[in-house]
Design a protein around this motif. Sequence first.
Motif, PDB file in Angstrom:
ATOM      1  N   SER A 179      15.420   4.275   6.133  1.00 60.85           N
ATOM      2  CA  SER A 179      15.499   5.396   5.215  1.00 60.85           C
ATOM      3  C   SER A 179      15.215   5.010   3.805  1.00 60.85           C
ATOM      4  O   SER A 179      15.176   3.863   3.291  1.00 60.85           O
ATOM      5  CB  SER A 179      17.167   5.293   4.618  1.00 60.85           C
ATOM      6  N   ASP A 180      14.461   5.842   3.119  1.00 65.74           N
ATOM      7  CA  ASP A 180      14.098   5.814   1.693  1.00 65.74           C
ATOM      8  C   ASP A 180      15.732   6.211   0.784  1.00 65.74           C
ATOM      9  O   ASP A 180      15.806   7.032   0.223  1.00 65.74           O
ATOM     10  CB  ASP A 180      13.237   6.831   1.476  1.00 65.74           C
ATOM     11  N   ASP A 181      15.780   4.717   0.210  1.00 69.14           N
ATOM     12  CA  ASP A 181      16.636   4.522  -0.841  1.00 69.14           C
ATOM     13  C   ASP A 181      16.664   4.239  -2.104  1.00 69.14           C
ATOM     14  O   ASP A 181      16.310   2.906  -2.100  1.00 69.14           O
ATOM     15  CB  ASP A 181      17.894   4.032  -0.272  1.00 69.14           C
ATOM     16  N   ARG A 182      16.855   4.873  -2.889  1.00 65.45           N
ATOM     17  CA  ARG A 182      15.963   5.329  -4.327  1.00 65.45           C
ATOM     18  C   ARG A 182      17.449   4.768  -5.510  1.00 65.45           C
ATOM     19  O   ARG A 182      18.551   5.986  -5.372  1.00 65.45           O
ATOM     20  CB  ARG A 182      15.386   6.215  -5.146  1.00 65.45           C
ATOM     21  N   LEU A 183      17.701   4.142  -6.197  1.00 62.67           N
ATOM     22  CA  LEU A 183      18.279   3.993  -7.521  1.00 62.67           C
ATOM     23  C   LEU A 183      17.930   5.379  -9.185  1.00 62.67           C
ATOM     24  O   LEU A 183      17.452   4.810  -9.308  1.00 62.67           O
ATOM     25  CB  LEU A 183      19.040   3.389  -7.942  1.00 62.67           C
ATOM     26  N   ASP A 211       0.917  -1.179  -0.163  1.00 65.09           N
ATOM     27  CA  ASP A 211       0.113  -0.040  -0.013  1.00 65.09           C
ATOM     28  C   ASP A 211       0.933   1.640   0.264  1.00 65.09           C
ATOM     29  O   ASP A 211       0.888   2.474   0.353  1.00 65.09           O
ATOM     30  CB  ASP A 211      -0.727   0.342   1.306  1.00 65.09           C
ATOM     31  N   GLY A 212       1.952   0.790  -0.304  1.00 66.49           N
ATOM     32  CA  GLY A 212       2.779   2.003  -0.525  1.00 66.49           C
ATOM     33  C   GLY A 212       3.551   2.887   1.341  1.00 66.49           C
ATOM     34  O   GLY A 212       4.307   3.778   0.961  1.00 66.49           O
ATOM     35  N   GLU A 213       3.298   1.776   2.357  1.00 66.20           N
ATOM     36  CA  GLU A 213       3.541   2.317   3.850  1.00 66.20           C
ATOM     37  C   GLU A 213       5.073   1.375   3.190  1.00 66.20           C
ATOM     38  O   GLU A 213       5.937   0.840   2.496  1.00 66.20           O
ATOM     39  CB  GLU A 213       3.260   1.519   4.245  1.00 66.20           C
ATOM     40  N   GLY A 214       5.812   2.234   4.893  1.00 67.83           N
ATOM     41  CA  GLY A 214       7.099   1.556   4.683  1.00 67.83           C
ATOM     42  C   GLY A 214       8.481   1.920   3.784  1.00 67.83           C
ATOM     43  O   GLY A 214       8.252   2.769   2.780  1.00 67.83           O
ATOM     44  N   PRO A 215       9.346   1.973   4.505  1.00 72.11           N
ATOM     45  CA  PRO A 215      10.726   2.437   3.214  1.00 72.11           C
ATOM     46  C   PRO A 215      11.440   2.594   2.179  1.00 72.11           C
ATOM     47  O   PRO A 215      10.391   1.241   1.750  1.00 72.11           O
ATOM     48  CB  PRO A 215      11.909   2.425   3.948  1.00 72.11           C
ATOM     49  N   THR A 216      11.811   2.836   1.345  1.00 73.77           N
ATOM     50  CA  THR A 216      11.684   2.898  -0.197  1.00 73.77           C
ATOM     51  C   THR A 216      13.160   1.567   0.108  1.00 73.77           C
ATOM     52  O   THR A 216      14.184   2.606   0.350  1.00 73.77           O
ATOM     53  CB  THR A 216      11.618   3.422  -0.853  1.00 73.77           C
ATOM     54  N   LYS A 217      13.228   0.798  -0.719  1.00 74.73           N
ATOM     55  CA  LYS A 217      14.477   0.113  -1.377  1.00 74.73           C
ATOM     56  C   LYS A 217      14.357  -0.062  -2.346  1.00 74.73           C
ATOM     57  O   LYS A 217      13.665  -0.514  -3.679  1.00 74.73           O
ATOM     58  CB  LYS A 217      14.334  -1.199  -0.040  1.00 74.73           C
ATOM     59  N   THR A 218      15.878  -0.502  -3.259  1.00 71.27           N
ATOM     60  CA  THR A 218      16.109  -0.774  -4.026  1.00 71.27           C
ATOM     61  C   THR A 218      16.553  -2.315  -4.155  1.00 71.27           C
ATOM     62  O   THR A 218      17.813  -2.716  -3.703  1.00 71.27           O
ATOM     63  CB  THR A 218      17.229  -0.198  -4.929  1.00 71.27           C
TER      64      THR A 218
END
Length: 490
Positions: free
Chosen positions: A202-206, A174-181
Amino acid sequence: MTASVARVMNESFTVAADGSYAARLTTRAGTELWYPERWTLGGPEPYAVPLPVEQPEDADSSVLPFADGRVLIARRAQGRYSMALLYPSGPETGERRLGTVETDALRLLPPAPCGMRAYALAEEQDGRATGVWLVADGSSRPPARVALLSGRCSGGAWLDPEGRLLALDTTGPDGEGPTKTVAVDLGAGGEVSPLLEITEDSDDRLLLADPDSGLLLVRSNAPGEERLGWGVLGSHRPVRFPEALHPKDTRLTPIAVQPGQTLLPERCGVALRVDATLGVPAGSPALGVGTWLAVWRPGLRELRHLASPPGWLTGHGMWTAGGELCVPYSTAHNPCGLARMRTPLPEGEDTGAPAPTPVVAASPGPTPSPGPARRETAVAAPPSTPPESRLSAPPSPPSESRPSAPPGPPPGAAPRTTPRAVEPPEATAPACGDVTALQHHDHGVPPSGLLGSMVRRRVSAGGEGSFGAAGESVPKPVPLQQSPLTSGTA
């Protein structure tokens, strides 16, 4: 031209993997009847070929050019997307229909490096998973799902020249939680492995990856606020967040990396889109638009600001291996244009030589005030190691000492060193000539942390599939690893 028309033209513009063609949606002046348009970029001057069909396209269709000149179009319908290949056929447009993908939301991924395959992310019917679909491979095969990931996926970057390893940013269902690659191995049934996780929360995006050099551009809030940083695929060096990539009141977005710098990420030029977030600073080259171009190379302490051409298709640019930045633009006078900029960048800040002047330049944009040193986020040491002791201890592997490196460069000066407070320069220079010489290969000591399980695992490309040559071994990338953040600003 209305703002909505310009936005569709800009957002739909896509370049083939080899830079030979581009495609976008466009419309005739005074109308909003959309049709695809193919740009030929391989010659001395670009030119456009319209590809209209019997009825106008919708503005939310997506286009993607192949290296052979055909253009894939994804058309949205009720509950599905239909795929077709378009190509010039005399004065008309030829069309080959490929099939459909049953989904309410689909997004084409960047072209695969081979130039002849196209993939897409499609939301599954329950909305709690995302499928990776091979929607076209140059043949008449219908689209097929090749991987399934839980949660929502975004982004998309290729990690190897064969187009087998795909990096995606993932969040919860549902879009919850941190973003990881994560890395998805499309040659192993869609096997998913973690790739980038700087801290647990942390939200970590490539954002961008260069398969030749391994240079990665990431965005993360691990340093305490959202910042742009860079790292190297397969290296034990940390992800770094230099002050040059955090100018005040602006937002940087990487748009292109110079290719052809095999295992030399610090030599790659990076083109960035600069957006002023608090109005346009006086003297900026944006001329009241609030958006302009800048170029940078790892190790430089400041950006080199450039004037974007009138009618720039904002957010798009292409580097050549020789260091030429090609920027597409479209105006009423020239609807298909490509500005070629020679933007030489110095090797580092410690050479003492003045920086060459770009051929295409303008009054400089806002220059960030240099901080005392670069901020760095360590991602290589074991999580159990205290940051203070880890930062002060020199690395032990003898393969990481470069005899040609001059001792004691100033902070942030040389591309292959880190500030003196982080690691002694003499201890960090690699003996092999470059810190990334072990990229995509096994390291002597497997790293600890959540991502260490991928280090020594290799997969075979196989000789009969779509990836690699017969007998070729395709190694898994060594992931950027988790470790505690350094305290303060390095």
